[in-house]
Design an enzyme around this catalytic site. Structure first.
Site, mmCIF file in Angstrom:
data_model
loop_
_atom_site.group_PDB
_atom_site.id
_atom_site.type_symbol
_atom_site.label_atom_id
_atom_site.label_comp_id
_atom_site.label_asym_id
_atom_site.label_seq_id
_atom_site.Cartn_x
_atom_site.Cartn_y
_atom_site.Cartn_z
ATOM 1 N N GLN A 12 0.833 -1.221 0.000
ATOM 2 C CA GLN A 12 0.000 0.000 0.000
ATOM 3 C C GLN A 12 0.865 1.268 0.000
ATOM 4 O O GLN A 12 0.511 2.244 -0.650
ATOM 5 C CB GLN A 12 -1.057 0.005 1.110
ATOM 6 C CG GLN A 12 -0.571 -0.086 2.516
ATOM 7 C CD GLN A 12 -1.717 -0.012 3.530
ATOM 8 O OE1 GLN A 12 -2.827 0.407 3.228
ATOM 9 N NE2 GLN A 12 -1.436 -0.413 4.759
ATOM 10 N N ALA A 60 7.728 -5.532 3.482
ATOM 11 C CA ALA A 60 7.827 -6.039 4.853
ATOM 12 C C ALA A 60 6.873 -7.202 5.034
ATOM 13 O O ALA A 60 5.912 -7.362 4.282
ATOM 14 C CB ALA A 60 7.470 -4.936 5.857
ATOM 15 N N TYR A 61 7.156 -7.986 6.052
ATOM 16 C CA TYR A 61 6.189 -8.959 6.555
ATOM 17 C C TYR A 61 5.300 -8.168 7.504
ATOM 18 O O TYR A 61 5.773 -7.692 8.541
ATOM 19 C CB TYR A 61 6.927 -10.093 7.288
ATOM 20 C CG TYR A 61 5.999 -11.131 7.876
ATOM 21 C CD1 TYR A 61 5.844 -12.371 7.267
ATOM 22 C CD2 TYR A 61 5.288 -10.872 9.040
ATOM 23 C CE1 TYR A 61 4.992 -13.326 7.799
ATOM 24 C CE2 TYR A 61 4.429 -11.819 9.579
ATOM 25 C CZ TYR A 61 4.286 -13.038 8.957
ATOM 26 O OH TYR A 61 3.442 -13.977 9.487
ATOM 27 N N THR A 62 4.018 -7.979 7.170
ATOM 28 C CA THR A 62 3.169 -7.068 7.948
ATOM 29 C C THR A 62 1.992 -7.764 8.646
ATOM 30 O O THR A 62 1.109 -7.086 9.169
ATOM 31 C CB THR A 62 2.618 -5.938 7.033
ATOM 32 O OG1 THR A 62 1.977 -6.538 5.909
ATOM 33 C CG2 THR A 62 3.706 -5.007 6.568
ATOM 34 N N THR A 101 8.308 0.858 12.179
ATOM 35 C CA THR A 101 6.978 0.907 12.785
ATOM 36 C C THR A 101 6.956 1.436 14.214
ATOM 37 O O THR A 101 7.934 1.266 14.955
ATOM 38 C CB THR A 101 6.371 -0.519 12.760
ATOM 39 O OG1 THR A 101 5.157 -0.521 13.487
ATOM 40 C CG2 THR A 101 7.299 -1.544 13.385
ATOM 41 N N ASP A 102 5.805 1.972 14.614
ATOM 42 C CA ASP A 102 5.555 2.357 16.012
ATOM 43 C C ASP A 102 5.530 1.131 16.929
ATOM 44 O O ASP A 102 5.673 1.270 18.142
ATOM 45 C CB ASP A 102 4.220 3.113 16.112
ATOM 46 C CG ASP A 102 3.040 2.336 15.532
ATOM 47 O OD1 ASP A 102 3.249 1.516 14.615
ATOM 48 O OD2 ASP A 102 1.900 2.550 15.997
ATOM 49 N N TYR A 125 6.165 -9.262 15.549
ATOM 50 C CA TYR A 125 6.319 -8.350 14.401
ATOM 51 C C TYR A 125 7.217 -7.167 14.776
ATOM 52 O O TYR A 125 8.173 -6.846 14.065
ATOM 53 C CB TYR A 125 4.936 -7.869 13.949
ATOM 54 C CG TYR A 125 4.939 -6.657 13.038
ATOM 55 C CD1 TYR A 125 5.322 -6.764 11.702
ATOM 56 C CD2 TYR A 125 4.557 -5.399 13.515
ATOM 57 C CE1 TYR A 125 5.322 -5.653 10.871
ATOM 58 C CE2 TYR A 125 4.545 -4.286 12.691
ATOM 59 C CZ TYR A 125 4.928 -4.421 11.376
ATOM 60 O OH TYR A 125 4.928 -3.310 10.548
ATOM 61 N N TRP A 155 -0.034 2.972 11.971
ATOM 62 C CA TRP A 155 -1.464 2.871 11.642
ATOM 63 C C TRP A 155 -1.725 3.255 10.173
ATOM 64 O O TRP A 155 -2.525 4.148 9.865
ATOM 65 C CB TRP A 155 -2.269 3.794 12.561
ATOM 66 C CG TRP A 155 -2.307 3.431 14.004
ATOM 67 C CD1 TRP A 155 -1.352 2.775 14.734
ATOM 68 C CD2 TRP A 155 -3.370 3.733 14.932
ATOM 69 N NE1 TRP A 155 -1.749 2.660 16.044
ATOM 70 C CE2 TRP A 155 -2.982 3.231 16.200
ATOM 71 C CE3 TRP A 155 -4.596 4.381 14.812
ATOM 72 C CZ2 TRP A 155 -3.784 3.370 17.326
ATOM 73 C CZ3 TRP A 155 -5.398 4.521 15.946
ATOM 74 C CH2 TRP A 155 -4.998 4.007 17.178
#
Ligand SMILES: NC(=O)c1ccc[n+]([C@@H]2O[C@H](COP(=O)([O-])OP(=O)(O)OC[C@H]3O[C@@H](n4cnc5c(N)ncnc54)[C@H](OP(=O)(O)O)[C@@H]3O)[C@@H](O)[C@H]2O)c1
Length: 303
Positions: A12, A60-62, A101-102, A125, A155
């Site tokens: 995305q 990434a692996y998300t 990431t956060d 993760y 997010w």
């Protein structure tokens, strides 16, 4: 002319980056079909044949929950692959912009996390993403000439890509009169288009000698909200735009009432002053970007 290699171009954020990076130079975009990140030799081969000045890694692996039972795969994609990218970049004299990431934070703070706060991931993760950050940083520590940025965001939602919270809410809201959403997790919804714009503005600083130092940068939309308030806003904006909805009520619930395989940070807002000083343009409030995304999605799906 600068050559930019975009890895993860079908995600995305990756799809938005295809648009925002294009004006910056010769853009080579690769998706999983062309480069499987579980194959380190293939990563080296693709980078060497592309000969980029800059790599932007949006792959990434998300799958946050699934990572608890697929830690080796998550580590291969989120930790080992970006470390290999950093090593090859360092050898070739190329720069690297990598997204993180956060979820590297445990969520125990109640003011926005800065780049100098100590990460302490509470799920697999987040752990795999933190290992990726550390791998890149170690290459930078060994070779100060290697120029890199690790952009932590949070997010993420967008009109492109397979799925996200906004699309899930619209799908469920089209079917059911009531939906229960967690109200005690707080953070900042961030539009993939804004991330791609920020990376495009950051890129020239990493394509040429620049004052922008290597290291971590936090980037999100502006403002802080809960998943519950985010859901309410999605339905208000979607209704105003004419999305078909059966939904009548959003019910706030606690995290304890919605158990998931992995824990998520209760608070994960990121302080973005460091990158703002470089970008020098204000980032929109999250709700303003949500409205733009829904407008785009409506025209994609209802025309
Ligand atoms: N989504 C969020 O809420 C969020 C929050 C904070 C940070 N981030 C970070 O933001 C970045 C972009 O995420 P996103 O939301 O755009 O995720 P996404 O839509 O899931 O995109 C990730 C891309 O990585 C690709 N990928 C997965 N495994 C691969 C493999 N083995 N080899 C090659 N490519 C592979 C995926 O390919 P397939 O489409 O084939 O699976 C997908 O195109 C990531 O670094 C993520 O950690 C995301």
């Amino acid at each position: 002319m600068s050559r930019i290699l975009l890895i993860g171009s079908a995600g995305q954020v990756g799809q938005e980056l295809q648009t925002t990076l294009k004006p910056l130079g010769d853009l080579i975009s690769v998706a999983r079909e062309h480069l499987d990140l579980t194959q380190p030799d293939r990563i080296r081969q693709v980078i060497q044949s592309a000969q980029p000045n800059l790599i932007v890694n949006a792959a990434a692996y998300t799958a946050v929950d699934k990572a608890e039972t697929e830690m080796d795969l998550a580590k291969a994609i989120n930790a080992e692959a970006p470390t290999v990218m950093a090593e090859v970049c360092q050898q070739m004299g190329a720069s690297l912009i990598h997204i993180s990431t956060d979820y590297v934070f445990d969520g125990s703070k109640n003011t926005p996390y800065t780049e100098t706060d100590t990460p302490n991931p509470i799920g697999a993760y987040g752990q795999s993403k933190l290992l990726g950050e550390e791998g890149i940083r170690q290459v930078g520590d060994r070779s100060p000439d290697f120029h890199y940025a690790i952009l932590r965001t949070a997010w993420v939602y967008g009109a492109q890509g397979k799925g996200n919270f906004v699309k899930t809410m619209l799908r469920v809201g089209a079917d059911r009169p009531e939906i229960r959403v967690v109200a005690d997790q707080v953070g900042t919804p961030t539009w993939s288009t804004e991330i791609a714009r920020a990376i495009a503005k950051l890129s020239p600083h990493f394509l040429a000698a620049s004052e922008a130092p290597s290291g971590i940068y936090h980037f999100t939309n502006n403002g802080i909200t809960s998943w519950y308030d985010f859901a309410v806003a999605i339905f208000e904006e979607a209704e105003a735009l004419g999305f078909p909805l059966k939904l009548e009520q959003v019910v706030p619930i606690t995290t304890a009432e919605y158990p998931t395989p992995t824990r998520r940070p209760a608070y994960s807002a990121l302080a973005c002053q460091k990158i703002s000083a470089i970008l020098q343009t204000p980032t929109p409030q999250w709700r303003q970007s949500l409205r733009h995304m829904l407008t785009e999605l409506y025209s994609l799906t209802h025309s």
